[in-house]
Design an enzyme around this catalytic site. Sequence first.
Site, mmCIF file in Angstrom:
data_model
loop_
_atom_site.group_PDB
_atom_site.id
_atom_site.type_symbol
_atom_site.label_atom_id
_atom_site.label_comp_id
_atom_site.label_asym_id
_atom_site.label_seq_id
_atom_site.Cartn_x
_atom_site.Cartn_y
_atom_site.Cartn_z
ATOM 1 N N CYS A 159 5.815 5.563 20.168
ATOM 2 C CA CYS A 159 6.371 6.746 20.839
ATOM 3 C C CYS A 159 6.761 7.809 19.808
ATOM 4 O O CYS A 159 6.539 9.005 20.018
ATOM 5 C CB CYS A 159 7.604 6.362 21.667
ATOM 6 S SG CYS A 159 7.297 5.066 22.899
ATOM 7 N N CYS A 186 -10.458 9.242 14.093
ATOM 8 C CA CYS A 186 -10.263 8.258 13.011
ATOM 9 C C CYS A 186 -8.790 8.108 12.653
ATOM 10 O O CYS A 186 -8.134 9.071 12.263
ATOM 11 C CB CYS A 186 -11.087 8.700 11.796
ATOM 12 S SG CYS A 186 -10.528 8.042 10.217
#
Length: 337
Positions: A39, A154
Amino acid sequence: ATLASASNVVDLTSENFDNLVTGDKYVFVEFYAPWCGHCKNLAPAYEQVGDAFASESDVIIAKVDADADRDLGSRFGVSGFPTLKFFDKSTTASDYNGGRTADDIVAFVNEKAGTRGRVKKAASNVVDLDTANFDKIVLDPDNDVLVEFYAPWCGHCKSLAPVYEKVGTAFRTEGNCVVARVDADAHRSLGERFGVSGFPTIKFFPKTNKDGEDYSEGRSEEDFVSFLNKKCGTERQSGGSLSSQAGLVEELNALAARFMTEEDAREDIIGEATKVADTQADPKLAGYYVKVMQRVQVKGNEFPITESARLEGMAGKVSEKKADEFARRRNILSQFA
């Protein structure tokens, strides 16, 4: 609605949830916990999502502290953090399982809501390359260029991004030492051309070898800065300031020290320093040693100290290039202490 301070993400609780999620608007909600690492990683991007839809009256970007408000989390079947859900003008939620970048979420909401939210990109000192400008910048024989070949999805590229941005910032005033990047997923021909098979791949293109050389040093800001200083002949420090050695010439340093201690020989030393300065790669900068000597003859031995203080006071009031010039001068002045 209660907005978090300086945020366009709405804080939802059990008390206001049903007043805001009414089926009249599209609502994208993050159920999070303050202690959750994923988070915390998502938080900056999620703020960008809120900003992207700040002017869209039909869309709400919101979040719920589902650790503090467990009943609300349980109501929507939240069992892990972060959980992302979309309310498509409905009070029934659907799970969002797409990418976690700001661009990913904004694209999803735009598609669902028919909106045109856009992620506001922060100003960057890293040059973005594509097929249109790659050869012009990278193959320029006057440029030394560090290039990151990356892909937006990526994970290692995302981890490198803030470090690489700092490197770009450190070299932003070095016109011929360029820090650049190319989305080699979007521009695959460029990746193929230089043998890129994984991300991120980093290559250095010096003035003398435009086939490119693999960069295999460390990936900290300090590692990149050290590498570029060595390859480009620059004298930067992490953060972008010049090192205390910038602008100095060892032979002239010795003459500066002699000048301050051998007062009877000063005219001869000035003549000797002039000859040495004329042979340097940057004779104008090296000539500043001679100017200081001449000023000391007129203004006295305190001139290097008072002039250094004056330049330091002006550094924040001039352009970055001028501030660099002042830093090099102050380094030279320090040799007369």
